[in-house]
Every structure is written in C-alpha cells, then in structure tokens.
Design a protein around this motif. Sequence first.
Motif, short mmCIF file in Angstrom:
data_model
loop_
_atom_site.label_atom_id
_atom_site.label_comp_id
_atom_site.label_asym_id
_atom_site.label_seq_id
_atom_site.Cartn_x
_atom_site.Cartn_y
_atom_site.Cartn_z
N LYS A 2 -3.48 8.03 0.82
CA LYS A 2 -3.32 6.99 1.85
C LYS A 2 -1.78 6.83 2.07
N GLY A 4 1.33 4.64 3.44
CA GLY A 4 1.73 3.25 4.05
C GLY A 4 2.75 3.58 5.18
N GLY A 5 2.88 2.46 5.71
CA GLY A 5 3.86 2.49 7.10
C GLY A 5 5.15 3.01 6.72
N THR A 225 3.28 5.31 -1.38
CA THR A 225 3.97 4.20 -0.55
C THR A 225 5.68 4.44 -0.87
N ASP A 226 6.54 3.47 -0.65
CA ASP A 226 7.91 3.57 -0.80
C ASP A 226 8.54 3.08 -2.22
N GLY A 229 5.04 3.30 -8.01
CA GLY A 229 3.89 2.80 -8.32
C GLY A 229 4.02 1.19 -8.46
N MET A 231 5.14 -1.73 -10.15
CA MET A 231 6.20 -2.12 -11.07
C MET A 231 5.99 -3.49 -11.93
N ASP A 234 8.49 -7.30 -8.24
CA ASP A 234 8.98 -6.59 -6.95
C ASP A 234 10.57 -5.93 -7.15
N ARG A 236 12.44 -5.35 -5.01
CA ARG A 236 13.49 -6.01 -4.19
C ARG A 236 13.96 -7.36 -4.88
N LYS A 261 2.42 -6.70 -3.33
CA LYS A 261 1.71 -6.34 -1.96
C LYS A 261 1.63 -4.84 -2.01
N VAL A 262 2.00 -4.20 -3.10
CA VAL A 262 1.82 -2.62 -3.26
C VAL A 262 0.57 -2.33 -3.17
P1 ADP Z 1 3.17 0.36 2.40
O1 ADP Z 1 3.70 0.31 3.81
O2 ADP Z 1 3.03 1.58 1.79
O3 ADP Z 1 1.84 -0.16 2.30
P2 ADP Z 1 3.89 -2.22 1.29
O4 ADP Z 1 5.03 -2.60 1.87
O5 ADP Z 1 2.58 -2.76 1.88
O6 ADP Z 1 4.11 -0.64 1.58
O7 ADP Z 1 3.82 -2.41 -0.24
C1 ADP Z 1 5.26 -1.70 -0.96
C2 ADP Z 1 6.07 -2.82 -1.47
O8 ADP Z 1 5.53 -3.72 -2.17
C3 ADP Z 1 7.24 -2.17 -2.24
O9 ADP Z 1 8.38 -1.98 -1.17
C4 ADP Z 1 7.55 -3.52 -2.61
O10 ADP Z 1 9.00 -4.37 -2.45
C5 ADP Z 1 6.61 -4.40 -2.86
N1 ADP Z 1 6.21 -5.02 -4.11
C6 ADP Z 1 6.01 -6.24 -4.38
N2 ADP Z 1 5.67 -6.42 -5.70
C7 ADP Z 1 5.81 -5.03 -6.17
C8 ADP Z 1 5.20 -4.66 -7.58
N3 ADP Z 1 5.28 -5.44 -8.57
N4 ADP Z 1 5.53 -3.36 -7.78
C9 ADP Z 1 5.80 -2.56 -6.66
N5 ADP Z 1 6.14 -2.94 -5.52
C10 ADP Z 1 5.94 -4.39 -5.20
#
Ligand code: ADP
Length: 455
Positions: A2, A4-5, A225-226, A229, A231, A234, A236, A261-262
């Motif tokens: 899969k 992601g965006g 995703t970006d 894994g 983490m 977050d 960010r 939301k990963v």
């Molecule tokens: P996709 O477009 O691939 O579905 P999302 O934006 O839904 O990606 O999910 C990826 C984002 O989730 C990351 O860029 C990150 O900022 C956020 N995120 C929030 N908590 C975590 C975490 N514990 N580990 C990794 N990413 C996280």
Amino acid sequence: MKFGGTSVGDVAAFERVFHIVSTQIERHPVVVVSAMTKVTDALLAAFETAKKGDFADAYASLEPHFDRHTAVSEHFISGDKPDAFNGELEFARGELSDLLMRVTRRSLPLQMLKDAIVSYGEQLSSRLLAEVLKAKGVAARQVDSRRLIVTDDEYGAATPIIDETNEIVRLELEPLIAGGEVPILGGFIAANRAGETTTLGRGGSDYSAAIVAAALHSNELQIWTDVTGVMTCDPRICDSAKTIPVLSYEEAAELAYFGAKVLHPKTIKPAVDNAIPVRVCNTFEPNEMGTMVLADSGETPNKIKSIAHKKNITILRISSARMLGSYGFMSAVFQVFERFRTVIDVISTSEVSIALTLDNTAEIDKIVAELERLGDVEIDTGYAVICVVGEGLRASTGLASTVFSTIEDVNVALISHGASSVNLTFVVKEDSAADVIKRLHKGFSEYWPQSTQRP
Ligand code: ADP
Ligand code: ASP
Ligand code: MG
C-alpha cells in the motif's frame, strides 16, 4: 503493497514507487494506492464549496490537482501513443462537474454525492499508477476497488461485508496474479450492494490494503509511507523519534487509535484475524526494514514502545447525584453516544460523575441536549490525548510514576490505565501537548531503540 498519498505526490514519487514494486515482482504483489497527496482534502473542500451554492469555484478549485496528474502522465507516458490516462482524466472531469452541480442543486442525497466525489482521488491515482507502471514495462492493471469491496450504506465510513468481499477479491484478483499481472487498486473506495460508491473513512487506504491482503491470504502487508515505520513518537513533534523495529498487534492498535496516524486503526483487524505480518516502510528509504507488526512482539517486559497523541479533543463531564449507588446510569449515557454514532476515546468515572473525551463533535449539541436529561453536563474544548504504549506497562509498577513525575507541573485533566494494560492515557491542554510529548520522549530515552539501520 500500500502506497500512501505522499508516496504518490509527484513525478519523483511515482519513480520511487516503480522501483519498489519492480524489485518485488517475483513476490506477486497487489498494489493499493491512496489519492495523490492533498487531493482528498481538495475534493472534500470542493464538495463544501458546491454545497454553499458556488459550483464554478468548486470546480475551478480542482484544476491545479488535475494538472498534477497530467504532469505525471506526460512525464512517463510517451507522446506518440494514445495516452490512456488522459481519456480517463477527461471522463473524470465531466463526471465531477456533473456531481458538483448535483450538490449545488441537492438533486441526490448529499452524503452519497460526497463519497462519489471524493472517490475520484483514488480512482485517478490508481489509473495513473497503472499506466505509469505499464509504460515502464510492468504488467500492471488497474482494477476498480468499487467492484471488489462491498460495504454497508454508511457513507463516509462504510463497513465492509467481509464474506462477500473476500469472495469477489479472490475471484477477480487471483486469475490476474496467476497470469503474472500486478493489480493496482485505489484504496479507501468501495461500493454498497446497490453499486453506489462508498468510502471507508479518512486514512482508509490502509484498511483496503488489509482487507485485500486478508482475502488473498497474503504472506505480508507492506504499508509504504513517508516515515521509516512506526516511531517512538510523531517525528513531526520530536526529531529524535526512533523507528520501532517490532510491535505487537495490540500495541500497534493502541498507537493507531490514539493518533499515530501512520497506521489506520482498522488496518490491524483483518491482519490480526489472518495472522498476516504488517510491515511499515519508507518510500524514501526502501532498504530500511521499518517496523514489523506481529501477533506477539516477543519483547521483554518493562518496555515502553511509543508515545501517541491526538489533538482537538473535547471533554464532556456528566454528573448526577442520582447516579450514587444506582445502576443503569452508565448504560443510559452510552446509549446516547450510540444513537449519535459517536465514539468515546477516554473515559473515567467516579461515583457521581463520568468524564469522557470525544474527537468527533459533529453531533455534540444533540448529545448534550439528551445527556442533560440524565444530569449536569459540562463541555471543555481544546485538549489533547497523550497515550504511552508498551507491553511493559502490563507488568511494571514504576513506569506510571515516571510518566507523572516527568510532567508533574502539567495540569492533567483525565487519566486512564487498565482497560488495555498496554497503554497509559491522559488528557492535557492542547497547547502543552508538544512540550509534554518532548519531555516524555526524553524521559524515556533509555527505552528507545538505539539504531534504526538494519541490514
Ligand atoms: P500516508 O499518506 O502514507 O498514509 P500518513 O500521513 O497517513 O501517511 O501517516 C504518516 C505520518 O504519520 C507521518 O508523516 C508522521 O508525521 C505521522 N505520525 C504520527 N505518529 C507517528 C508515529 N508514532 N510514527 C510514525 N509516524 C507518525
Ligand atoms: N485518500 C484518503 C484520505 O486522505 C484515504 C487514505 O489516504 O488512506 O483520507
Ligand atoms: Mg494514512
């Protein structure tokens, strides 16, 4: 697999996806793709604009996003052959124009139109990816997920009818896979039994991928995703966040539910039920292992895995002297939430009051009106839920006190621990959330994995 965006945002991203898919061709992948980044938001905004009666603005606001698709197709699909994607895009433009006009005129139920409109994000990205992969020599074929995933009629957050879906997915995809083709599906989108387009809720492409993986008994589900894994928090918020090499399903579900939301929360379910390992990997660092989500992470106790958070949380407090020593009160309260299909996140009770948190407040006025029949209701907005997750919280006693001594000067509105013994959850004012997360992340640094790099 899969994507992601953000993994299909532009020309360079499509190039990366091609490389990742082509290195795994011999594993017979099925690809599930989200809408190009920002497209779902743009389609939803166009719907809202049309709802206000401004059809022309609604349609015009989508133009830059159509252009982003064209830029990718022009880059990869050579000019001398008829560009199959272009035809699809023209068709989509016409249909979107018609649907937005219907929104303005209210000529069909709005929820139905909203799903039909928003589905174009994935309809277009899946077609575009299939054409790009074909142009690069991969035997890719777009399959319309709306023919595969059958749901109920709950527009915007539909529930798949799993038996029917499994059967169709196998019937449609297995022959393609056996013939050496790579099916490319749009995530997030589905259809009800009448064939009307439905969607699985925001972030739902992960769910689509898990449903398809389960139906096909896949040996792995890869979420590309970006970030590398799941983490430790977050990235960010905290740039010292580390990749968690292995998570248990239960830990992953808690993290996802409380805002990491990963991974979409529902992703976990079809994978758990079918014992399919989930791997979360980074399209920018395809050689890193990312995170493996396994039935049992097999880690030693005393471990904290990650700190998740969710903002924009509202607290409701219901207090009633009548509750003292009586039964039936809780159930009456829960029935109100059930009637308005509103999920409660964190809950804490005393003998005469219940405090609970909500992140979806669409129906709050109606909910409060009904709860006021049961007792006094207070509403407080602007909170964040912070959730510390780890199998270690089950056994260890000292960890909770470490959490609270790290943030002893912060006002904590609600605490919950126990229901699932792998999480410790509390609620603080939203403006202190980032600071609290950073402090906890630092305070628990001894628990974080030391290196993210693996061979
Ligand atoms: P996709 O477009 O691939 O579905 P999302 O934006 O839904 O990606 O999910 C990826 C984002 O989730 C990351 O860029 C990150 O900022 C956020 N995120 C929030 N908590 C975590 C975490 N514990 N580990 C990794 N990413 C996280
Ligand atoms: N495109 C949908 C969304 O933005 C689904 C997804 O990306 O998973 O919510
Ligand atoms: Mg997502």
